[in-house]
Design a protein around this motif. Structure first.
Motif, PDB file in Angstrom:
ATOM      1  N   GLU A 106       0.830  -1.201   0.000  1.00  0.00           N
ATOM      2  CA  GLU A 106       0.000   0.000   0.000  1.00  0.00           C
ATOM      3  C   GLU A 106       0.869   1.258   0.000  1.00  0.00           C
ATOM      4  N   LEU A 107       0.394   2.282  -0.698  1.00  0.00           N
ATOM      5  CA  LEU A 107       1.045   3.590  -0.700  1.00  0.00           C
ATOM      6  C   LEU A 107       0.182   4.584   0.065  1.00  0.00           C
ATOM      7  N   THR A 108       0.809   5.276   1.007  1.00  0.00           N
ATOM      8  CA  THR A 108       0.095   6.289   1.791  1.00  0.00           C
ATOM      9  C   THR A 108       0.673   7.656   1.458  1.00  0.00           C
ATOM     10  N   LEU A 109      -0.187   8.549   1.001  1.00  0.00           N
ATOM     11  CA  LEU A 109       0.263   9.873   0.571  1.00  0.00           C
ATOM     12  C   LEU A 109       0.823  10.664   1.750  1.00  0.00           C
ATOM     13  N   GLN A 110       1.962  11.304   1.531  1.00  0.00           N
ATOM     14  CA  GLN A 110       2.643  12.086   2.563  1.00  0.00           C
ATOM     15  C   GLN A 110       2.927  13.502   2.043  1.00  0.00           C
ATOM     16  N   LYS A 111       3.277  14.381   2.962  1.00  0.00           N
ATOM     17  CA  LYS A 111       3.741  15.703   2.572  1.00  0.00           C
ATOM     18  C   LYS A 111       5.094  15.553   1.884  1.00  0.00           C
ATOM     19  N   THR A 112       5.266  16.219   0.753  1.00  0.00           N
ATOM     20  CA  THR A 112       6.481  16.043  -0.044  1.00  0.00           C
ATOM     21  C   THR A 112       7.737  16.453   0.709  1.00  0.00           C
ATOM     22  N   ASP A 113       8.714  15.547   0.678  1.00  0.00           N
ATOM     23  CA  ASP A 113      10.041  15.815   1.228  1.00  0.00           C
ATOM     24  C   ASP A 113      10.831  16.554   0.148  1.00  0.00           C
ATOM     25  N   THR A 114      11.178  17.806   0.388  1.00  0.00           N
ATOM     26  CA  THR A 114      11.829  18.649  -0.626  1.00  0.00           C
ATOM     27  C   THR A 114      13.162  18.076  -1.091  1.00  0.00           C
ATOM     28  N   LEU A 115      13.972  17.587  -0.170  1.00  0.00           N
ATOM     29  CA  LEU A 115      15.270  17.019  -0.538  1.00  0.00           C
ATOM     30  C   LEU A 115      15.094  15.764  -1.374  1.00  0.00           C
ATOM     31  N   PHE A 116      14.103  14.946  -1.031  1.00  0.00           N
ATOM     32  CA  PHE A 116      13.824  13.725  -1.778  1.00  0.00           C
ATOM     33  C   PHE A 116      13.358  14.076  -3.188  1.00  0.00           C
ATOM     34  N   LEU A 117      12.536  15.107  -3.296  1.00  0.00           N
ATOM     35  CA  LEU A 117      12.067  15.572  -4.604  1.00  0.00           C
ATOM     36  C   LEU A 117      13.250  15.990  -5.472  1.00  0.00           C
ATOM     37  N   LYS A 118      14.154  16.748  -4.898  1.00  0.00           N
ATOM     38  CA  LYS A 118      15.314  17.208  -5.665  1.00  0.00           C
ATOM     39  C   LYS A 118      16.164  16.031  -6.135  1.00  0.00           C
ATOM     40  N   GLU A 119      16.365  15.058  -5.264  1.00  0.00           N
ATOM     41  CA  GLU A 119      17.178  13.893  -5.634  1.00  0.00           C
ATOM     42  C   GLU A 119      16.544  13.138  -6.802  1.00  0.00           C
ATOM     43  N   THR A 120      15.216  13.042  -6.789  1.00  0.00           N
ATOM     44  CA  THR A 120      14.520  12.375  -7.892  1.00  0.00           C
ATOM     45  C   THR A 120      14.731  13.133  -9.194  1.00  0.00           C
ATOM     46  N   ILE A 121      14.589  14.449  -9.129  1.00  0.00           N
ATOM     47  CA  ILE A 121      14.789  15.276 -10.321  1.00  0.00           C
ATOM     48  C   ILE A 121      16.222  15.175 -10.819  1.00  0.00           C
ATOM     49  N   PHE A 122      17.186  15.167  -9.906  1.00  0.00           N
ATOM     50  CA  PHE A 122      18.593  15.056 -10.312  1.00  0.00           C
ATOM     51  C   PHE A 122      18.794  13.854 -11.234  1.00  0.00           C
ATOM     52  N   HIS A 123      18.211  12.713 -10.865  1.00  0.00           N
ATOM     53  CA  HIS A 123      18.406  11.484 -11.652  1.00  0.00           C
ATOM     54  C   HIS A 123      17.754  11.596 -13.029  1.00  0.00           C
ATOM     55  N   TYR A 124      16.474  11.926 -13.050  1.00  0.00           N
ATOM     56  CA  TYR A 124      15.732  11.853 -14.306  1.00  0.00           C
ATOM     57  C   TYR A 124      16.031  13.012 -15.250  1.00  0.00           C
ATOM     58  N   GLN A 125      16.220  14.189 -14.709  1.00  0.00           N
ATOM     59  CA  GLN A 125      16.494  15.334 -15.581  1.00  0.00           C
ATOM     60  C   GLN A 125      17.855  15.199 -16.249  1.00  0.00           C
TER      61      GLN A 125
END
Length: 654
Positions: A620-639
């Motif tokens: 199950e996935l439970t929606l959380q408040k976005t972790d800003t550092l985690f968001l940036k790390e994700t963007i670093f990889h894909y961008q």
């Protein structure tokens, strides 16, 4: 109101509208009850699904009826019922009706395989008519289905005649002013729908099954066609490129690595201590073998005992995730060691030649490189990708198809080498026999070889030679898995008697899982694949439980072989990963995800994201408040992955 929208000249338009909307409703209702166990049922959601779905069906219908309405509008009254009018109308009505009913029935088979409305897979498959038609013919009773289509079309026409729709269309005196209102009606719907409505706007629910059922299959097909290659910068969240490159270098660089330059690049030297080993390497891509089919992960059916046995004989990666849900995604990840690019695999993109692949590392070390596939490697652009990146090709070339000239040698699996084949090519047993034969030749050259093998038996129609296992050919996936294991077992029994076996390392990884659909936007458990490095000298079999990705498997092998080499990979040696480094990059057509522990961030193509806590036991996935550092790390990889490919930063000599 109906008389204004459907005057006599538009009687056939009225009949087609009713027929289309009826079939669309029946299909949506069928899919709803088919997936009822997966749906978060509520009466309000039910109303929303069918209400929004009706609007999408109406929009889809407008694409068909606008052009016929314009024809009805501009044709002068004196030509109503003329020979030309009857030929054009009757022929068009019958053909459109036939293909409409065909598309609705095809949706059912597509849903059964993927639990999705038509998407990019359907678009891609349209390019490979031979394989797809043969697969349908071998998987389903095609004459029976065509018969149903013809009967359904005939009955629909007969009902239209009974309702005088054809008679009224040809026998009336409706003027231009009467016809202008219904024509404008369909034109306005088409204009409003085409300019303002996106397929993703049907996705109003957290449950992905409900989102898919809401959509219109035909509209979804054309929406997928238009978005089959997304530009990351246009559709996803971005960060200034100088920032992304600075940070991605820190994420992909290990302790002993040495960056080569400071420009927008991740090129570096990978240093490993110890004497370099140069065994032969054979990679086996297992088609659709999910980790959950293994006993190690709780399966009690003993379907793949030989593959199961590798768990105690190999370096066994127990927590390795596929990057995507298709074979070409697995190939992209394994050969390029790169996060998936949005919408379309690099294997199928233009300008994918002369890239820095694992084949280039093998070339640096003096290896030959060969790609083996049991079908026609023209499918999914595999031959062009591997050939233009330095691999020789061995496949089952089809005589009916003209092939582009490849840049490297191509060898055919000949008729006398085939005991069984289906839509996707020869059975795994025949493919392995060809590998053994070619490996014997390669061994005589006294040069190390790297062979990349892609199997295909564990794929619908699930057919294979009779008499090998206890489940008749074409029965189900369990039978295909048993045969996959049988052929795998036979291959290794014969390989062990070869003079080259002792000095050959086998890397075995599934390309993707058998099932990818789920209730959430990314079904995390459907990315877990088995992965082994077998017959590695001077290494004791063990389990490695670190969270990792397909992009890491070959950098890890190169570490075991003590290779020092130039790298342009995002993938890392799993053994060098610290707990904070463990991660998996998992994606589907439009959603790009980063998984770390129980945290998952998903980028979507509306420049937005969702951040979840993943419960492994329940998936199950439970929606959380976005972790800003985690968001940036994700963007670093894909961008940066997208940027490097589009700006030729993955090219040799860059």
């Amino acid at each position: 109101m109906l008389k204004i929208l459907f005057p006599k000249r538009f009687s056939l338009v009225k009949a087609f509208t009713a027929t289309f909307l009826m079939f669309a409703f029946i299909i949506r209702l069928t899919l709803y009850f088919w997936s009822f166990r997966e749906i978060d049922f509520s009466f309000l959601n039910f109303i929303k699904i069918f209400g929004i779905g009706f609007l999408f069906d109406l929009g889809c219908l407008s694409y068909i009826l606008t052009f016929y309405s314009i024809y009805l509008l501009i044709l002068p009254t004196k030509f109503y019922g003329s020979k030309l009018d009857k030929i054009l109308t009757n022929t068009s009505y019958a053909l459109v009706l036939f293909f409409m009913i065909f598309s609705f029935l095809a949706e059912l088979t597509f849903w059964g395989e993927y639990q999705k409305r038509f998407n990019f897979i359907a678009v891609d498959y349209l390019l490979y008519t031979y394989e797809v038609v043969q697969n349908i013919n071998q998987s389903y009773p095609l004459p029976f289905i065509i018969g149903i289509l013809i009967i359904a079309t005939f009955l629909s026409i007969k009902i239209a005649k009974k309702k005088n729709a054809l008679y009224d269309t040809f026998n009336n005196s409706d003027t231009f002013s009467i016809k202008i209102i219904p024509t404008l009606f369909w034109m306005l719907i088409l204009g409003g729908f085409h300019l303002n409505v996106k397929n993703s706007q049907a996705e109003k629910f957290l449950n992905q099954y409900e989102n898919e059922i809401t959509k219109s299959g035909i509209y979804s097909f054309f929406a997928a066609y238009n978005s089959n290659e997304l530009n990351y910068y246009d559709f996803y969240k971005t960060i200034p490129s100088n920032t992304t490159y600075k940070n991605i270098k820190n994420l992909v660089t290990a302790k002993n690595d040495s960056l080569i330059d400071t420009k927008k690049s991740i090129k570096r030297y990978i240093f490993n201590e110890g004497e370099e080993q140069k065994p032969n390497v054979i990679f086996i891509g297992l088609e659709s073998v999910s980790a959950k089919f293994m006993q190690r992960f709780g399966n009690e059916k003993n379907i793949i005992p030989t593959i199961d046995s590798l768990a105690k004989k190999s370096i066994f990666f127990t927590n390795l995730q596929a990057t995507g849900t298709r074979t070409i995604r697995g190939m992209e990840a394994i050969t390029l060691c790169i996060p998936p690019t949005p919408s379309r695999s690099i294997v199928k993109r233009e300008n994918n030649n002369n890239l820095f692949t694992i084949g280039e590392v093998f070339k640096q070390k003096g290896y030959t490189r060969t790609f083996f596939y049991g079908g026609d490697g023209h499918f999914d652009n595999m031959n062009n990708f591997f050939s233009s990146n330095g691999f020789d090709i061995i496949d089952r070339k089809k005589k009916h198809r003209l092939n582009k000239k490849l840049l490297t040698e191509r060898i055919q699996i000949t008729d006398d080498e085939v005991t069984f084949e289906n839509a996707w090519g020869v059975c795994d047993g025949d493919l392995y026999d060809k590998v053994l034969k070619e490996a014997d030749k390669q061994h005589k050259l006294q040069k190390p070889f790297f062979n990349f093998i892609m199997t295909s038996t564990n794929h619908r129609p699930f057919t294979y030679p009779n008499g090998m296992i206890d489940i008749p050919s074409g029965t189900n996936r369990e039978g295909a898995l048993k045969y996959t294991n049988w052929a795998f077992d036979k291959f290794f029994k014969e390989a062990k008697n070869k003079p080259w076996f002792k000095n050959t390392v086998f890397v075995i990884v599934s390309d993707h899982c058998a099932y990818s659909a789920g209730r959430s936007e990314i079904n995390v458990e459907s990315y877990h694949v088995p992965a082994f490095i077998y017959n590695l000298q001077n290494e004791t079999p063990k389990e490695i439980n670190k969270l990792s990705s397909q992009i890491d498997i070959f950098p890890t092998l190169f570490g075991y072989l003590n290779w020092t080499y130039k790298s342009n990979f995002f993938g890392k040696d799993i053994n060098t990963m610290k707990p904070k480094d463990e991660r998996a990059l998992i994606a589907n057509h439009r959603k790009l995800g980063l998984l770390k522990g129980d945290k998952l961030l998903i980028l979507n193509n509306h420049k937005n994201q969702n951040f979840y806590r993943w419960e492994k036991q329940t998936n199950e996935l439970t929606l959380q408040k976005t972790d800003t550092l985690f968001l940036k790390e994700t963007i670093f990889h894909y961008q940066t992955a997208f940027d490097l490919f589009k700006n030729e930063g993955l090219k040799l000599g860059y």
